[in-house]
Each structure stands twice: as structure tokens, then as C-alpha cells.
Design a protein around this motif. Structure first.
Motif, PDB file in Angstrom:
ATOM      1  N   TYR A 202       0.858  -1.195   0.000  1.00 40.58           N
ATOM      2  CA  TYR A 202       0.000   0.000   0.000  1.00 40.58           C
ATOM      3  C   TYR A 202       0.884   1.232   0.000  1.00 40.58           C
ATOM      4  O   TYR A 202       1.824   1.336   0.796  1.00 40.58           O
ATOM      5  CB  TYR A 202      -0.897   0.005   1.237  1.00 40.58           C
ATOM      6  CG  TYR A 202      -1.971   1.076   1.275  1.00 40.58           C
ATOM      7  CD1 TYR A 202      -2.664   1.447   0.119  1.00 40.58           C
ATOM      8  CD2 TYR A 202      -2.311   1.686   2.466  1.00 40.58           C
ATOM      9  CE1 TYR A 202      -3.665   2.405   0.175  1.00 40.58           C
ATOM     10  CE2 TYR A 202      -3.315   2.642   2.534  1.00 40.58           C
ATOM     11  CZ  TYR A 202      -3.993   2.999   1.379  1.00 40.58           C
ATOM     12  OH  TYR A 202      -4.981   3.949   1.433  1.00 40.58           O
ATOM     13  N   SER A 203       0.607   2.136  -0.912  1.00 32.58           N
ATOM     14  CA  SER A 203       1.337   3.395  -0.952  1.00 32.58           C
ATOM     15  C   SER A 203       0.538   4.403  -1.750  1.00 32.58           C
ATOM     16  O   SER A 203      -0.489   4.070  -2.370  1.00 32.58           O
ATOM     17  CB  SER A 203       2.720   3.213  -1.596  1.00 32.58           C
ATOM     18  OG  SER A 203       2.599   3.039  -3.003  1.00 32.58           O
ATOM     19  N   ILE A 204       0.989   5.628  -1.762  1.00 34.67           N
ATOM     20  CA  ILE A 204       0.367   6.655  -2.587  1.00 34.67           C
ATOM     21  C   ILE A 204       0.294   6.201  -4.039  1.00 34.67           C
ATOM     22  O   ILE A 204      -0.675   6.498  -4.744  1.00 34.67           O
ATOM     23  CB  ILE A 204       1.157   7.982  -2.465  1.00 34.67           C
ATOM     24  CG1 ILE A 204       0.892   8.633  -1.098  1.00 34.67           C
ATOM     25  CG2 ILE A 204       0.786   8.959  -3.582  1.00 34.67           C
ATOM     26  CD1 ILE A 204       1.732   9.877  -0.842  1.00 34.67           C
ATOM     27  N   PHE A 205       1.283   5.465  -4.493  1.00 30.85           N
ATOM     28  CA  PHE A 205       1.329   4.997  -5.876  1.00 30.85           C
ATOM     29  C   PHE A 205       0.623   3.663  -6.091  1.00 30.85           C
ATOM     30  O   PHE A 205       0.427   3.251  -7.229  1.00 30.85           O
ATOM     31  CB  PHE A 205       2.782   4.870  -6.349  1.00 30.85           C
ATOM     32  CG  PHE A 205       3.453   6.180  -6.678  1.00 30.85           C
ATOM     33  CD1 PHE A 205       2.712   7.324  -6.945  1.00 30.85           C
ATOM     34  CD2 PHE A 205       4.836   6.258  -6.716  1.00 30.85           C
ATOM     35  CE1 PHE A 205       3.333   8.525  -7.254  1.00 30.85           C
ATOM     36  CE2 PHE A 205       5.471   7.458  -7.036  1.00 30.85           C
ATOM     37  CZ  PHE A 205       4.721   8.594  -7.300  1.00 30.85           C
ATOM     38  N   ASP A 206       0.267   2.952  -5.049  1.00 27.77           N
ATOM     39  CA  ASP A 206      -0.375   1.642  -5.182  1.00 27.77           C
ATOM     40  C   ASP A 206      -1.583   1.582  -4.264  1.00 27.77           C
ATOM     41  O   ASP A 206      -1.454   1.360  -3.051  1.00 27.77           O
ATOM     42  CB  ASP A 206       0.608   0.517  -4.849  1.00 27.77           C
ATOM     43  CG  ASP A 206       0.061  -0.862  -5.209  1.00 27.77           C
ATOM     44  OD1 ASP A 206      -1.172  -1.050  -5.122  1.00 27.77           O
ATOM     45  OD2 ASP A 206       0.856  -1.742  -5.564  1.00 27.77           O
ATOM     46  N   ARG A 207      -2.767   1.759  -4.826  1.00 26.39           N
ATOM     47  CA  ARG A 207      -4.015   1.810  -4.056  1.00 26.39           C
ATOM     48  C   ARG A 207      -4.807   0.505  -4.171  1.00 26.39           C
ATOM     49  O   ARG A 207      -6.020   0.506  -3.958  1.00 26.39           O
ATOM     50  CB  ARG A 207      -4.890   2.966  -4.560  1.00 26.39           C
ATOM     51  CG  ARG A 207      -4.180   4.299  -4.806  1.00 26.39           C
ATOM     52  CD  ARG A 207      -3.813   4.995  -3.517  1.00 26.39           C
ATOM     53  NE  ARG A 207      -3.258   6.321  -3.785  1.00 26.39           N
ATOM     54  CZ  ARG A 207      -3.958   7.451  -3.848  1.00 26.39           C
ATOM     55  NH1 ARG A 207      -5.268   7.424  -3.660  1.00 26.39           N
ATOM     56  NH2 ARG A 207      -3.363   8.608  -4.068  1.00 26.39           N
ATOM     57  N   THR A 208      -4.155  -0.579  -4.483  1.00 34.48           N
ATOM     58  CA  THR A 208      -4.870  -1.827  -4.760  1.00 34.48           C
ATOM     59  C   THR A 208      -5.787  -2.231  -3.615  1.00 34.48           C
ATOM     60  O   THR A 208      -6.898  -2.719  -3.842  1.00 34.48           O
ATOM     61  CB  THR A 208      -3.875  -2.968  -5.063  1.00 34.48           C
ATOM     62  OG1 THR A 208      -2.990  -2.557  -6.104  1.00 34.48           O
ATOM     63  CG2 THR A 208      -4.611  -4.222  -5.500  1.00 34.48           C
ATOM     64  N   ILE A 209      -5.365  -2.049  -2.377  1.00 37.47           N
ATOM     65  CA  ILE A 209      -6.209  -2.499  -1.255  1.00 37.47           C
ATOM     66  C   ILE A 209      -7.471  -1.660  -1.113  1.00 37.47           C
ATOM     67  O   ILE A 209      -8.435  -2.091  -0.474  1.00 37.47           O
ATOM     68  CB  ILE A 209      -5.448  -2.556   0.080  1.00 37.47           C
ATOM     69  CG1 ILE A 209      -5.040  -1.167   0.577  1.00 37.47           C
ATOM     70  CG2 ILE A 209      -4.256  -3.484  -0.015  1.00 37.47           C
ATOM     71  CD1 ILE A 209      -4.524  -1.179   2.008  1.00 37.47           C
ATOM     72  N   GLU A 210      -7.465  -0.474  -1.700  1.00 34.65           N
ATOM     73  CA  GLU A 210      -8.697   0.311  -1.759  1.00 34.65           C
ATOM     74  C   GLU A 210      -9.576  -0.197  -2.899  1.00 34.65           C
ATOM     75  O   GLU A 210     -10.795  -0.340  -2.754  1.00 34.65           O
ATOM     76  CB  GLU A 210      -8.378   1.784  -1.970  1.00 34.65           C
ATOM     77  CG  GLU A 210      -7.570   2.429  -0.847  1.00 34.65           C
ATOM     78  CD  GLU A 210      -7.160   3.853  -1.185  1.00 34.65           C
ATOM     79  OE1 GLU A 210      -7.548   4.348  -2.267  1.00 34.65           O
ATOM     80  OE2 GLU A 210      -6.443   4.476  -0.373  1.00 34.65           O
ATOM     81  N   GLU A 211      -8.939  -0.491  -4.028  1.00 31.67           N
ATOM     82  CA  GLU A 211      -9.675  -0.887  -5.227  1.00 31.67           C
ATOM     83  C   GLU A 211     -10.277  -2.276  -5.108  1.00 31.67           C
ATOM     84  O   GLU A 211     -11.378  -2.530  -5.637  1.00 31.67           O
ATOM     85  CB  GLU A 211      -8.741  -0.808  -6.442  1.00 31.67           C
ATOM     86  CG  GLU A 211      -8.244   0.608  -6.710  1.00 31.67           C
ATOM     87  CD  GLU A 211      -6.965   0.637  -7.541  1.00 31.67           C
ATOM     88  OE1 GLU A 211      -6.489  -0.455  -7.937  1.00 31.67           O
ATOM     89  OE2 GLU A 211      -6.441   1.735  -7.783  1.00 31.67           O
ATOM     90  N   ASP A 212      -9.585  -3.213  -4.442  1.00 28.50           N
ATOM     91  CA  ASP A 212     -10.125  -4.575  -4.357  1.00 28.50           C
ATOM     92  C   ASP A 212     -10.969  -4.815  -3.106  1.00 28.50           C
ATOM     93  O   ASP A 212     -11.449  -5.916  -2.874  1.00 28.50           O
ATOM     94  CB  ASP A 212      -9.011  -5.626  -4.471  1.00 28.50           C
ATOM     95  CG  ASP A 212      -8.088  -5.693  -3.251  1.00 28.50           C
ATOM     96  OD1 ASP A 212      -8.343  -4.988  -2.259  1.00 28.50           O
ATOM     97  OD2 ASP A 212      -7.115  -6.470  -3.302  1.00 28.50           O
ATOM     98  N   GLY A 213     -11.153  -3.778  -2.295  1.00 27.49           N
ATOM     99  CA  GLY A 213     -12.056  -3.867  -1.158  1.00 27.49           C
ATOM    100  C   GLY A 213     -11.453  -4.382   0.131  1.00 27.49           C
ATOM    101  O   GLY A 213     -12.144  -4.442   1.161  1.00 27.49           O
TER     102      GLY A 213
END
Length: 341
Positions: A202-213
């Protein structure tokens, strides 16, 4: 800094004065807001005195969690071996003040039983890790990644039995998506196993955990999240704004970050974020860590370090983890055209 085996380490009396400790989901456990990861710079090729100095600095500043995995190195296992040496040398009096965590799930040894998520692999891995760490138990033992072939029930039963045996106090998972996290949580709940954490990038550049729920689900389910790669392998610092330093990760280790990742677009984003951090009175690294810790949905960020001063600088992120709505919008706008990392 030269450290000899005869040096006696006495932890700072002020070690808990400034660190923030956050509850891990709805468990009784708390993590330091900043934790020290052993993924890089604790392997067989690294300087042992520097490792010792980093661990001492971290603990003196309130970092109580050292995060490892069976195959951290290189070579595989060497980070755990070095950690074990450091624990025996300096931290035996402080064992009950520390969270020592490890994982298994990636390739570790040759043959069909040294990878993924079988009971055979996990049971052997915990015993090997404890031997290398010179410990009777770890505080958290994680399954390191989802296994598409092994039944999830088998993997979770192995974690539950490891906890039941006393070789770990809590179970965790890493790199699990939302659907599999929910299934794992249900299984471990049925097994009465204390499952507390999902470790995700998780980082400013990687929002995957927001996008995948995952971020939203874990908050609602009472499961903690600890973030790794919070600085996007060093891109969320100012080190690459004026070329590639010879001692940088890109120059030394091409496994995870490549020169091709530093596109002109990316460098422009880094420069804009760096200016924004300067306006906040922070370094870009500090702002990037603070951004992850801005709410109560992440209980800790895992930092890596190559020298003690980096740890001290990164912890200063805790001095300001508040963002205005305008700042958050600006960060999103800067990153809106970001390529996926």
C-alpha cells in the motif's frame, strides 16, 4: 559504526515516549505505527554491525515489531539467522517487549514441499524459522501468499495448529485479496484461532487495497492491516529526482525496481509530491508514510532501512499524520495518471 560482540546494549528509558501504538483490528494486540522490515539489508551480503545498529535505533525509538519471512535474504534464511544473532546478543532481556513475526509461502527450498501453502511446507517452515531465530515462538506467523491449488482449509488448519502448538501467538495472512481474506477469516474463526492481520502492499502509488475492497472489509471485520512497500521501493523519496545514486536500490539490486520504472511522468509526479511535502514541513518519505497512517484503517507501516538515520527520519512522519481535504485531493490529482506499479 563498529559494534563488537562484547558491547552491552541497554535500551533507552525513553523508548516509549513518542511512538504511537495502534490496536490491531479488534484484538488485544497493538502494533507500533512504524515497524521495521527485514526484507532488504539483513541478508548474508550485508554488514552485521549496521544491522545491529539499525535494530538498536529502532527499539530505542519505540519500534517493537521486527518483520521477517523464511526466505528473506539473500541467501534464503539469512535474515532470520542474522535476526536470531541480534536477538541473542542484544534483546534477550526485552523479548516480551518485542513482536517478532515471520512468514512462509514463497519458494524456500528445492523440491515439491518448499513452496506455496501445504501443511507439509508450513509445518516445516515454522520449525526452521524458530531454529534460525533462536526462539521458542514467534508472535505472528503468516501465510505469505494465496495458493491457487492447495485447499484454503488445509492452509488455515496448519496456521491454527501452529498457534495451538505455541509456536506462534497469532495467525496472519499476506497478499490475500478481499474474497480470500473473508474465507480465511471464517475458517480461522471456526477453528478458534486468533487471526489478527493481513499484510498488503500500500502506498500513494499503489491503491490496490482500496480498489479490491480489502481495506474496507478488514476495517468492518475487525482485522488489522499492516502496509509494506509504503515508499514504493524508494520512489516516494527524493533520491531519484536528480539521477540514480550509486548506492540506491536500482543501482544495487535489480530484482524489484528498475530504471524503466522511473518514467518522465513518474518523475514529474515525484517532484510534485516532493514539493507538497516540503510545504507541509516533511520529507517526501515522511509525507508518504503519514498518508498511509492518516486514518485508523492501517495499524502500521513497514519500513526498510539501510542505515540507522533512515529509521530516525522515517519515524518523524508521526509528527504530522493529518491531511486537509484539499491536500488529499491534490495527492489524488497528482497520481491520477500514474501507471500501475
Amino acid at each position: 559504526m563498529e559494534i563488537t560482540m562484547g558491547d552491552v546494549y541497554v535500551a533507552s528509558d525513553a523508548r516509549y515516549d513518542n511512538m504511537e501504538y495502534r490496536r490491531v483490528g479488534r484484538s488485544g494486540l497493538k502494533f507500533p505505527a512504524v515497524s521495521l522490515g527485514f526484507w532488504h539489508n539483513f541478508g548474508s551480503k550485508d554488514n552485521f554491525d549496521t544491522m545491529v545498529a539499525m535494530c538498536r535505533t529502532a527499539f530505542d525509538l519505540g519500534i517493537t515489531q521486527f518483520d521477517l519471512a523464511n526466505n528473506y535474504g539473500p541467501v534464503y534464511g539469512s535474515a532470520e539467522e542474522n535476526c536470531g544473532r541480534i536477538l541473542q546478543k542484544d534483546f534477550r532481556p526485552y523479548r516480551d517487549e518485542l513482536l517478532i513475526t515471520s512468514k512462509a509461502g514463497y519458494d524456500m527450498w528445492k523440491g515439491p514441499y518448499g513452496d506455496w501453502g501445504s501443511r507439509k511446507y508450513l509445518m516445516a517452515s515454522i520449525d526452521q524459522s524458530l531454529k534460525r531465530l533462536q526462539l521458542d515462538y514467534v508472535d505472528i506467523f503468516y501465510h505469505h501468499r494465496m495458493d491457487p491449488e492447495t485447499p484454503l482449509e488445509e492452509t488455515m488448519q496448519a496456521l491454527a495448529d501452529i498457534v495451538r502448538s505455541g509456536k506462534a501467538l497469532y495467525a496472519g495472512i499476506s497478499n490475500y485479496d478481499q474474497e480470500t481474506t473473508a474465507r480465511a477469516a471464517a475458517l480461522l474463526r471456526e477453528m478458534h484461532c486468533p487471526f489478527v492481520i493481513n499484510q498488503r502492499k500500500y502506498s500513494i502509488f499503489d491503491r490496490t487495497i482500496e480498489e479490491d475492497g480489502v481495506k474496507k472489509y478488514c476495517k468492518e471485520a475487525g482485522i488489522g492491516i499492516i502496509a509494506f512497500c509504503p515508499l514504493a521501493q524508494g520512489m516516494l523519496t527524493d533520491k531519484y529526482l536528480h539521477g540514480i545514486p550509486q548506492d540506491s536500490r536500482i543501482a544495487r539490486d535489480h530484482r524489484f525496481l528498475h530504471e524503466s520504472d522511473l518514467t518522465q511522468e513518474r518523475l514529474q509526479q515525484i517532484a510534485q509530491l516532493n514539493e507538497m511535502a516540503r510545504e507541509r514541513g516533511q520529507s517526501l518519505a515522511q509525507m508518504s508514510l503519514a498518508w498511509i497512517l492518516k486514518d485508523d484503517e492501517v495499524c502500521s507501516v513497514l519500513i526498510g532501512a539501510s542505515r540507522p538515520s533512515q529509521i530516525a527520519e522515517n519515524i518523524k512522519a508521526l509528527e504530522n499524520t493529518k491531511f486537509t481535504a484539499e491536500e488529499l485531493k491534490k495527492i489524488d490529482e497528482i497520481c491520477s495518471s500514474s501507471v500501475v506499479q
